[in-house]
Design an enzyme around this catalytic site. Structure first.
Site, short mmCIF file in Angstrom:
data_model
loop_
_atom_site.label_atom_id
_atom_site.label_comp_id
_atom_site.label_asym_id
_atom_site.label_seq_id
_atom_site.Cartn_x
_atom_site.Cartn_y
_atom_site.Cartn_z
N TYR A 107 0.84 -1.20 0.00
CA TYR A 107 0.00 0.00 0.00
C TYR A 107 0.87 1.25 0.00
O TYR A 107 1.94 1.29 0.63
CB TYR A 107 -0.88 0.06 1.26
CG TYR A 107 -2.06 -0.88 1.24
CD1 TYR A 107 -3.27 -0.48 0.70
CD2 TYR A 107 -1.97 -2.15 1.80
CE1 TYR A 107 -4.37 -1.32 0.72
CE2 TYR A 107 -3.07 -3.00 1.82
CZ TYR A 107 -4.26 -2.58 1.27
OH TYR A 107 -5.35 -3.42 1.28
N TYR A 146 -0.90 -10.01 0.36
CA TYR A 146 0.15 -9.52 1.26
C TYR A 146 0.02 -10.18 2.64
O TYR A 146 -1.08 -10.57 3.04
CB TYR A 146 0.13 -7.99 1.37
CG TYR A 146 -1.14 -7.38 1.92
CD1 TYR A 146 -1.34 -7.25 3.29
CD2 TYR A 146 -2.13 -6.91 1.06
CE1 TYR A 146 -2.50 -6.67 3.79
CE2 TYR A 146 -3.29 -6.32 1.56
CZ TYR A 146 -3.48 -6.21 2.93
OH TYR A 146 -4.62 -5.65 3.42
N ARG A 156 -3.31 -12.04 3.41
CA ARG A 156 -4.59 -11.60 2.88
C ARG A 156 -4.72 -12.03 1.42
O ARG A 156 -3.80 -11.81 0.63
CB ARG A 156 -4.72 -10.08 2.92
CG ARG A 156 -4.66 -9.39 4.27
CD ARG A 156 -5.77 -9.78 5.24
NE ARG A 156 -7.08 -10.11 4.70
CZ ARG A 156 -8.00 -9.25 4.28
NH1 ARG A 156 -7.79 -7.97 4.33
NH2 ARG A 156 -9.16 -9.67 3.83
N HIS A 159 -7.56 -8.30 -2.57
CA HIS A 159 -8.86 -7.70 -2.23
C HIS A 159 -8.83 -6.21 -2.51
O HIS A 159 -7.77 -5.58 -2.56
CB HIS A 159 -9.21 -7.95 -0.76
CG HIS A 159 -8.23 -7.34 0.19
ND1 HIS A 159 -7.06 -7.97 0.54
CD2 HIS A 159 -8.22 -6.14 0.83
CE1 HIS A 159 -6.37 -7.19 1.36
NE2 HIS A 159 -7.04 -6.06 1.55
N HIS A 161 -10.77 -2.72 -0.95
CA HIS A 161 -11.64 -2.19 0.10
C HIS A 161 -12.68 -1.26 -0.54
O HIS A 161 -12.35 -0.48 -1.43
CB HIS A 161 -10.82 -1.39 1.11
CG HIS A 161 -9.80 -2.20 1.84
ND1 HIS A 161 -10.03 -2.73 3.09
CD2 HIS A 161 -8.54 -2.59 1.52
CE1 HIS A 161 -8.96 -3.39 3.50
NE2 HIS A 161 -8.03 -3.32 2.56
#
Ligand SMILES: [Fe+3]
Lengths: 241, 210
Positions: A107, A146, A156, A159, A161
């Site tokens: 991120y 990640y 995870r 995905h 959000h």
């Protein structure tokens, strides 16, 4: 207040409970006393409305909205769908916001220290107002999986959000979209907070070959359902607002 | 009125995660991307009403200050009307320069969130109930919070209105009502209402199922 503007009661059995010890961060952040049930007043049936001029032309194009000297690395995809309410009606003119990791699973955030590289051309966020039928679409690159600090080897699945408003503050919802066929899905402790298998399934976006652009982008379809108002004729008025 | 379950099922909630700032307050994540940003400042020069500041911190079950929480507020204008078509209190004006919504992140270092807004007026209660005391609707999302938490902020200098507020009066034991009262402080001529939120523990804030 018109009774038709009230929302159907929320069915909390298909949402994750506050305390889910396998997702350890919930242990100290979950209220332990029962929620107080509140019948809707004007405070809950109203909510913020947004205008098209608040949304920039590139806000729903994550391939270009942070590009400096080239395009981001990764698999190009389109994500599209509709925001509906429980009565099955599209929710027009509502704000949908989305954010995600880059293709390597990193991120653009000062607190993310994962060793995958930052992509200089990828910001990882966007937003759109739904159209008159509740439809939305955006272009991005497929996010990478990640690891996160939960169990020693917690990862995870890929995905995105999502944050959605609807037309009343009681509809406010944040969720995550997953990708069909991801082998990490059954291992994810965050998706695993949801008790209802069917509710989990609805967060997994199917590949949509019909919406793919030949020689350019694959596509995934993700519909979001918000709480519905108890009388549908009232919604017609809101749609014109 | 009896309402049967509708045909579609609400999408399940998921945590906003530790990086919620990227999507909703990218400036706090450390970058600038949108031309128009949503913020914690609800007022413009034309907004009617008494300027106030709301600030506070959010504590976890060990009493530690959390530093990654998204806080959103939604409130009526100074006359007590929401800027929304479902609010048909025709006797009160809409203030076109006040949407009534804002969002903030708790600061990564101090854990403090702030809003610059106006004191809301009183809004009608449900049919047959007294008007509600001035209040601000608060919604929290973050890592470790599986589903957004709803609460309300009331004002310490509205004792009379608070005493007849239909929502505050419902909460039992009455001691817990205090968790929803923001304490007024006057700092350099500015009214500051301090609203600390406790996610868990002895002073757990009242959260609502709305
Ligand atoms: Fe994430």
């Amino acid at each position: 207040m018109h009774p038709g503007s009230e929302f159907h009661q929320r069915d909390r059995s298909l949402h994750p409970p506050a305390l889910t010890p396998h997702y350890k961060s919930t242990v100290l952040r979950s209220p332990r006393l029962p929620l107080w049930s509140l019948q809707n007043s004007l405070s809950e049936v109203t909510g913020p409305l947004f205008r098209p001029e608040e949304i920039g032309l590139l806000d729903n194009d994550l391939i270009r909205n942070y590009a400096h000297d080239g395009e981001p690395i990764g698999e190009r995809i389109i994500v599209h769908g509709r925001v509906l309410d429980e009565n099955g009606r599209g929710v027009p003119n509502t704000l949908v916001e989305f954010w995600q990791a880059n293709a390597g699973g990193r991120y653009r955030h000062q607190n993310d220290t994962y060793l995958a590289p930052i992509d200089p051309n990828f910001g990882g966020c966007g937003r759109a107002l739904t159209d008159e039928n509740g439809g939305y679409a955006f272009r991005t690159i497929k996010p990478g999986a990640y690891p996160f600090r939960n169990f020693v080897n917690s990862w995870r699945p890929a995905h995105i959000h999502f944050s959605v408003f609807g037309t009343g503050f009681a509809q406010r919802l944040i969720t995550q979209m997953y990708f069909e066929g991801d082998p990490l899905i059954p291992h994810d402790q965050i998706l695993g907070t949801i008790p209802d298998p069917a509710a989990i399934q609805r967060l997994i976006a199917p590949l949509d070959m019909n919406a793919a652009i030949p020689l350019d982008s694959l596509a995934y379809r993700f519909d979001i359902v918000l709480r519905g108002r108890r009388q549908t004729y009232f919604e017609n008025k809101l749609q014109g607002a | 009125m009896i309402a049967s379950r509708p045909p579609f099922t609400e999408t399940a909630s998921q945590t906003a995660g530790p990086y919620v700032h990227i999507g909703l307050i990218p400036h706090q994540a450390g970058f600038d991307i949108f031309e128009t940003n949503f913020s914690n400042i609800l007022v413009g020069p034309a907004t009617k009403g008494t300027r106030i500041r709301i600030e506070g911190r959010v504590f976890d079950g060990l009493g530690a200050v959390t530093k990654d929480i998204l806080v959103e507020i939604w409130q009526a204008n100074a006359a007590g009307r929401y800027n929304h078509p479902a609010d048909r209190q025709e006797d009160k004006p809409i203030d076109p320069s006040f949407r009534g919504w804002g969002r903030a992140g708790t600061d990564f270092k101090t854990g403090i969130y702030t809003f610059e807004t106006i004191k809301p007026g009183r809004v009608v209660g449900r049919h047959g109930h007294r008007p509600m005391a001035p209040h601000v609707n608060v919604w929290l999302a973050a890592r470790g919070i599986n589903m957004g938490l709803s609460t309300r902020l009331y004002f310490s200098d509205e004792a009379v209105a608070n005493a007849e507020d239909p929502v505050l009066n419902m909460i039992d034991p009455p001691l817990r009502r205090d968790t929803l009262i923001a304490q007024r402080e006057d700092r350099d001529g500015e009214a500051v209402y301090v609203f600390d939120i406790h996610l868990q523990g002895e002073r757990e804030t009242v959260f609502f199922d709305i």
